[in-house]
Write a protein that holds these residues in place. Structure first.
Motif, short mmCIF file in Angstrom:
data_model
loop_
_atom_site.label_atom_id
_atom_site.label_comp_id
_atom_site.label_asym_id
_atom_site.label_seq_id
_atom_site.Cartn_x
_atom_site.Cartn_y
_atom_site.Cartn_z
N ASP A 92 0.79 -1.23 0.00
CA ASP A 92 0.00 0.00 0.00
C ASP A 92 0.83 1.29 0.00
OD1 ASP A 92 -2.40 -1.33 -0.05
OD2 ASP A 92 -2.85 -1.05 2.07
N GLY A 93 2.13 1.19 0.18
CA GLY A 93 2.95 2.39 0.23
C GLY A 93 3.08 2.93 1.64
N PRO A 94 3.42 4.20 1.78
CA PRO A 94 3.69 4.80 3.08
C PRO A 94 2.53 4.68 4.06
CG PRO A 94 4.34 6.28 1.33
CD PRO A 94 3.60 5.15 0.68
N LEU A 95 2.86 4.64 5.35
CA LEU A 95 1.84 4.53 6.40
C LEU A 95 1.23 5.87 6.77
CD1 LEU A 95 3.73 2.08 8.82
CD2 LEU A 95 1.98 1.51 7.12
N ALA A 96 1.86 6.97 6.41
CA ALA A 96 1.38 8.30 6.79
C ALA A 96 0.00 8.57 6.19
CB ALA A 96 2.36 9.36 6.32
N PRO A 97 -0.88 9.20 6.98
CA PRO A 97 -2.23 9.50 6.47
C PRO A 97 -2.25 10.61 5.41
CG PRO A 97 -2.01 10.18 8.77
CD PRO A 97 -0.74 9.52 8.39
N ILE A 98 -1.22 11.47 5.39
CA ILE A 98 -1.10 12.50 4.36
C ILE A 98 0.35 12.54 3.89
CG2 ILE A 98 -3.07 13.91 5.09
CD1 ILE A 98 -1.17 15.73 6.58
N ARG A 99 0.56 12.92 2.63
CA ARG A 99 1.90 12.88 2.02
C ARG A 99 2.94 13.72 2.76
NH1 ARG A 99 3.23 9.66 -1.91
NH2 ARG A 99 1.62 9.01 -3.33
N CYS A 100 2.55 14.86 3.28
CA CYS A 100 3.53 15.74 3.92
C CYS A 100 4.01 15.19 5.27
CB CYS A 100 2.98 17.15 4.09
SG CYS A 100 1.62 17.29 5.25
N MET A 119 -0.35 14.79 12.09
CA MET A 119 -0.38 13.59 11.24
C MET A 119 0.96 12.85 11.28
SD MET A 119 -3.41 13.17 10.19
CE MET A 119 -3.99 13.92 11.72
N THR A 120 2.04 13.55 11.58
CA THR A 120 3.34 12.90 11.77
C THR A 120 3.30 12.04 13.04
OG1 THR A 120 4.50 14.66 10.60
CG2 THR A 120 5.82 13.30 12.07
N GLU A 121 2.65 12.55 14.08
CA GLU A 121 2.48 11.75 15.31
C GLU A 121 1.62 10.51 15.04
OE1 GLU A 121 1.42 13.65 18.98
OE2 GLU A 121 2.44 15.50 18.38
N VAL A 122 0.58 10.67 14.24
CA VAL A 122 -0.27 9.54 13.87
C VAL A 122 0.56 8.51 13.11
CG1 VAL A 122 -2.23 8.81 12.43
CG2 VAL A 122 -2.42 10.87 13.85
N ARG A 123 1.33 8.98 12.13
CA ARG A 123 2.21 8.08 11.37
C ARG A 123 3.17 7.33 12.29
NH1 ARG A 123 6.76 11.03 9.13
NH2 ARG A 123 7.41 10.70 11.26
N ASP A 124 3.77 8.05 13.23
CA ASP A 124 4.72 7.42 14.16
C ASP A 124 4.04 6.36 15.02
OD1 ASP A 124 6.71 9.04 13.15
OD2 ASP A 124 6.71 10.43 14.85
N ALA A 125 2.82 6.63 15.46
CA ALA A 125 2.09 5.66 16.29
C ALA A 125 1.73 4.42 15.48
CB ALA A 125 0.83 6.30 16.87
N ILE A 126 1.28 4.61 14.25
CA ILE A 126 0.94 3.48 13.38
C ILE A 126 2.20 2.65 13.11
CG2 ILE A 126 0.24 2.84 11.04
CD1 ILE A 126 -1.67 5.29 11.11
N ALA A 127 3.29 3.34 12.77
CA ALA A 127 4.55 2.64 12.47
C ALA A 127 5.06 1.89 13.69
CB ALA A 127 5.60 3.63 11.97
N GLU A 128 4.94 2.47 14.85
CA GLU A 128 5.39 1.82 16.09
C GLU A 128 4.68 0.48 16.28
OE1 GLU A 128 7.62 1.36 19.52
OE2 GLU A 128 7.75 3.08 18.17
#
Length: 155
Positions: free
Chosen positions: A83-91, A115-124
């Motif tokens: 699916d590509g990157p885990l971040a919810p938005i490209r930036c 959204m960077t915090e969200v990405r970090d939590a998902i990745a964790e």
């Protein structure tokens, strides 16, 4: 959001993780057992094979199997592969960063920071979850609690 491609890929991996040592499964069988369109599954399994998650054999006794044990396959890697990157938005992406057209200062943008915090939590979670844990229901995953999150949510 997890796409159908990601979901079907995970279902196929769970199916393959449940095979006995040395066993393989044909695409038709995996597709039937998991209600996945065969043509779509062909593409998914090829991508996972190319990423080193699966191996395949042709002929009698052939089919697909995991390339290594389920305890060595990380769910984050699988999802990024499909699916590509885990971040919810490209930036907010580390690997596919793309500045927003409407943002003059990405470093100070509250949407991007959140959204960077969200990405970090998902990745964790996903980078610490193995396929073995995923098959078992994920209950064995140990996620370190972040101090800054806990402090702001007490009370």
């Amino acid at each position: 959001m997890l796409t159908k491609k990601g979901k079907y890929g995970l279902k196929a991996l769970v199916d393959l993780a449940r095979l006995g040592p040395g066993e393989t499964a044909f695409i038709n069988d995996i597709a039937l057992r998991n209600n996945i369109p065969k043509k779509f599954l062909d593409t998914i399994l090829l991508e996972l094979r190319n990423a080193g998650v699966l191996r395949s054999k042709k002929g009698p006794g052939g089919g697909y199997s995991l390339s290594r044990s389920a305890s060595e396959i990380r769910i984050g890697h699988v999802i990024r592969t499909l699916d590509g990157p885990l971040a919810p938005i490209r930036c907010a992406s580390r690997t596919a960063y793309e500045a927003c057209d409407d943002c003059s200062d990405p470093e100070r943008c509250q949407v991007r920071r959140s959204m960077t915090e969200v990405r970090d939590a998902i990745a964790e979670i996903l980078d610490n979850m193995t396929l073995e844990q995923f098959v078992a229901g994920g209950s064995q995953i140990e996620i370190p609690e972040r101090e800054d999150y806990r402090a702001s949510n007490i009370g």
